[in-house]
Every structure is written in structure tokens, then in C-alpha cells.
Design a protein around this motif. Structure first.
Motif, PDB file in Angstrom:
ATOM      1  N   TYR A 295     -71.381  -6.901 -56.540  1.00 32.20           N
ATOM      2  CA  TYR A 295     -70.556  -8.018 -56.097  1.00 32.20           C
ATOM      3  C   TYR A 295     -71.139  -8.560 -54.796  1.00 32.20           C
ATOM      4  O   TYR A 295     -71.058  -7.917 -53.756  1.00 32.20           O
ATOM      5  N   GLU A 296     -71.761  -9.719 -54.848  1.00 32.38           N
ATOM      6  CA  GLU A 296     -72.296 -10.360 -53.655  1.00 32.38           C
ATOM      7  C   GLU A 296     -71.209 -11.245 -53.066  1.00 32.38           C
ATOM      8  O   GLU A 296     -70.631 -12.080 -53.767  1.00 32.38           O
ATOM      9  N   PRO A 297     -70.901 -11.081 -51.756  1.00 32.70           N
ATOM     10  CA  PRO A 297     -69.750 -11.770 -51.176  1.00 32.70           C
ATOM     11  C   PRO A 297     -69.819 -13.292 -51.201  1.00 32.70           C
ATOM     12  O   PRO A 297     -68.799 -13.950 -51.221  1.00 32.70           O
TER      13      PRO A 297
ATOM     14  N   THR B 154     -62.592  -8.294 -60.693  1.00 28.66           N
ATOM     15  CA  THR B 154     -61.402  -7.561 -61.144  1.00 28.66           C
ATOM     16  C   THR B 154     -60.893  -6.559 -60.114  1.00 28.66           C
ATOM     17  O   THR B 154     -59.875  -5.917 -60.328  1.00 28.66           O
ATOM     18  N   ILE B 155     -61.615  -6.452 -59.013  1.00 24.77           N
ATOM     19  CA  ILE B 155     -61.208  -5.502 -57.972  1.00 24.77           C
ATOM     20  C   ILE B 155     -60.287  -6.173 -56.963  1.00 24.77           C
ATOM     21  O   ILE B 155     -59.237  -5.632 -56.590  1.00 24.77           O
ATOM     22  N   ASN B 156     -60.657  -7.376 -56.520  1.00 23.78           N
ATOM     23  CA  ASN B 156     -59.826  -8.109 -55.563  1.00 23.78           C
ATOM     24  C   ASN B 156     -58.712  -8.846 -56.298  1.00 23.78           C
ATOM     25  O   ASN B 156     -58.926  -9.430 -57.355  1.00 23.78           O
ATOM     26  N   SER B 157     -57.557  -8.857 -55.710  1.00 22.92           N
ATOM     27  CA  SER B 157     -56.381  -9.412 -56.375  1.00 22.92           C
ATOM     28  C   SER B 157     -56.497 -10.906 -56.651  1.00 22.92           C
ATOM     29  O   SER B 157     -55.934 -11.406 -57.630  1.00 22.92           O
ATOM     30  N   ASP B 158     -57.244 -11.650 -55.818  1.00 22.36           N
ATOM     31  CA  ASP B 158     -57.371 -13.088 -56.024  1.00 22.36           C
ATOM     32  C   ASP B 158     -58.560 -13.450 -56.905  1.00 22.36           C
ATOM     33  O   ASP B 158     -58.844 -14.619 -57.142  1.00 22.36           O
ATOM     34  N   GLY B 159     -59.294 -12.436 -57.415  1.00 24.37           N
ATOM     35  CA  GLY B 159     -60.410 -12.687 -58.315  1.00 24.37           C
ATOM     36  C   GLY B 159     -61.682 -13.141 -57.648  1.00 24.37           C
ATOM     37  O   GLY B 159     -62.672 -13.446 -58.298  1.00 24.37           O
ATOM     38  N   LYS B 160     -61.706 -13.190 -56.311  1.00 24.55           N
ATOM     39  CA  LYS B 160     -62.882 -13.654 -55.582  1.00 24.55           C
ATOM     40  C   LYS B 160     -63.703 -12.474 -55.071  1.00 24.55           C
ATOM     41  O   LYS B 160     -63.180 -11.398 -54.811  1.00 24.55           O
ATOM     42  N   ASP B 161     -65.024 -12.722 -54.904  1.00 24.26           N
ATOM     43  CA  ASP B 161     -65.875 -11.711 -54.285  1.00 24.26           C
ATOM     44  C   ASP B 161     -65.641 -11.649 -52.772  1.00 24.26           C
ATOM     45  O   ASP B 161     -65.615 -10.578 -52.179  1.00 24.26           O
TER      46      ASP B 161
END
Length: 204
Positions: free
Chosen positions: A45-47, A55-62
Motif C-alpha cells: 500500500y503506497e500512501p 480494505t484495511i483503512n475504514s475510508d478505503g484510502k491508502d
């Protein structure tokens, strides 16, 4: 011609070596077996990219949102209330690169007006962050400076005329054996230290 067991062994070994040499010179990029391919080939996951929903962050963003109140150090914005009750904004934006000390000398001027209170604050900051090397009176004779060597005397001919921009730039990026102190003192505090350094340049 009679072949012994030793002769056969030698011929087989030579053939094996030749085959290995030819194989190693070929265009073969295989790294061999991978016993845990997911450890080598997983998509990171590149920020600053977004190639699929995270799928890790709740807002779906890196990229996660900065913590509330986070300040970018490269553009440290602040306001300063002057003695005449007017306010100057955004005094601390400073984007000169490290090797631009000559530019800093001619373009930067202390945005914080001098006052006894400001100089006293600069003195306290100097005592906390600078005195251990530069000494109580700026003579380069602090306890650390005595061991570290090469710490200048502010009142000497070579340093007594350093202006606002020079001092601020050196605190920000360091110079010679002095390291950057940007992480220890924010830009407003650096400008206050500049006022006190000018006092030490007078030999007081």
C-alpha cells in the motif's frame, strides 16, 4: 584405451562444470524456488497512490488523514502580535534550501520586533538549546563545546556582524560541525534566539 574409475569421474565432473558454466551465462532471471511467494510479491500500500480500495483503512484510502492540529514543518504558519497591537501573519514560512546561506543573509529579516520581553525569551531558549556548546556569553566555551572544539566566539571579528538571516539559517540547517536544530526549536523560537545572539555579539 583403458579407462579407470578415476578417468570416468573426471570426465563427468568436467562435463557438469561446462554445462553449469554455459547455463550461468544464459539469460535466466529465475531466482529459484520461492517458499513464501506472498512475502515477495504482495502489493504494498503506497500512501500517495490508490490502485484499489484499501480494505484495511475504514475510508478505503491508502493515505490516512493527518492527526487533528498537525502542522507542516516546511510551512510553519503563525501569527505575531506587535507592540502596536497589529498582527502579522504567516511569518515563519521558510523554504530556502540548506546551501543557500548567502541568500538567507540578504533576504531574511527578523519578523519579530525586538523588545526586552522577546530578548528575554530568546535568552531562555538559548540557555536550553545552545549554551551547552556556545557558552553562557557566546564565547564558544560551553561544557560540550570544550570537548567538541571549533565552536566560535560570537563577539570575534569573524562572527560579530552575522545578521538575522545568517543566524536563522544556521540554526535551521546547521553549519560546519553544528547540526541542525530545526527539530528542537520551531521557527518563532529561532527568531527569538536570533535577537539574543545579537546581544551576545556585542560581548555583553
Amino acid at each position: 584405451m583403458k579407462f579407470s574409475f578415476k578417468n570416468i569421474t573426471f570426465v563427468v565432473a568436467a562435463a557438469t562444470f561446462s554445462l553449469a558454466a554455459l547455463t550461468s551465462c544464459g539469460d535466466n532471471n529465475s531466482t529459484g524456488w520461492e517458499f513464501a511467494p506472498n512475502m515477495y510479491n504482495s502489493r504494498a500500500y503506497e500512501p500517495l497512490t490508490q490502485w484499489r480500495a484499501n480494505t484495511i483503512n475504514s475510508d478505503g484510502k491508502d493515505m490516512r488523514s493527518p492527526v487533528a492540529g498537525t502542522v507542516s514543518r516546511a510551512n510553519y504558519h503563525t501569527s505575531f502580535l506587535q507592540d502596536d497591537s497589529t498582527t502579522i501573519n504567516d511569518l515563519m514560512e521558510y523554504n530556502l534550501p540548506k546551501d543557500s546561506i548567502a541568500v538567507a543573509e540578504v533576504t531574511l529579516k527578523n519578523p519579530i520586533p525586538w523588545s526586552d520581553k522577546v530578548e528575554e525569551e530568546g535568552k531562555v531558549l538559548y540557555e536550553r538549546n545552545c549554551q551547552h556548546c556556545h557558552g553562557e556569553k557566546g564565547a564558544g566555551d560551553g561544557e560540550v563545546g570544550k570537548v567538541y572544539k571549533g565552536v566560535p566566539n560570537y563577539a570575534s571579528d569573524a562572527y560579530k556582524n552575522m545578521n538575522d538571516g545568517h543566524v536563522f539559517h544556521v540554526i535551521t540547517f546547521g553549519k560546519g560541525r553544528m547540526w541542525s536544530h530545526a527539530s528542537q526549536v520551531n521557527p518563532e523560537e529561532r527568531w527569538k534566539i536570533v535577537h539574543y545572539v545579537h546581544r551576545l555579539q556585542l560581548g555583553n
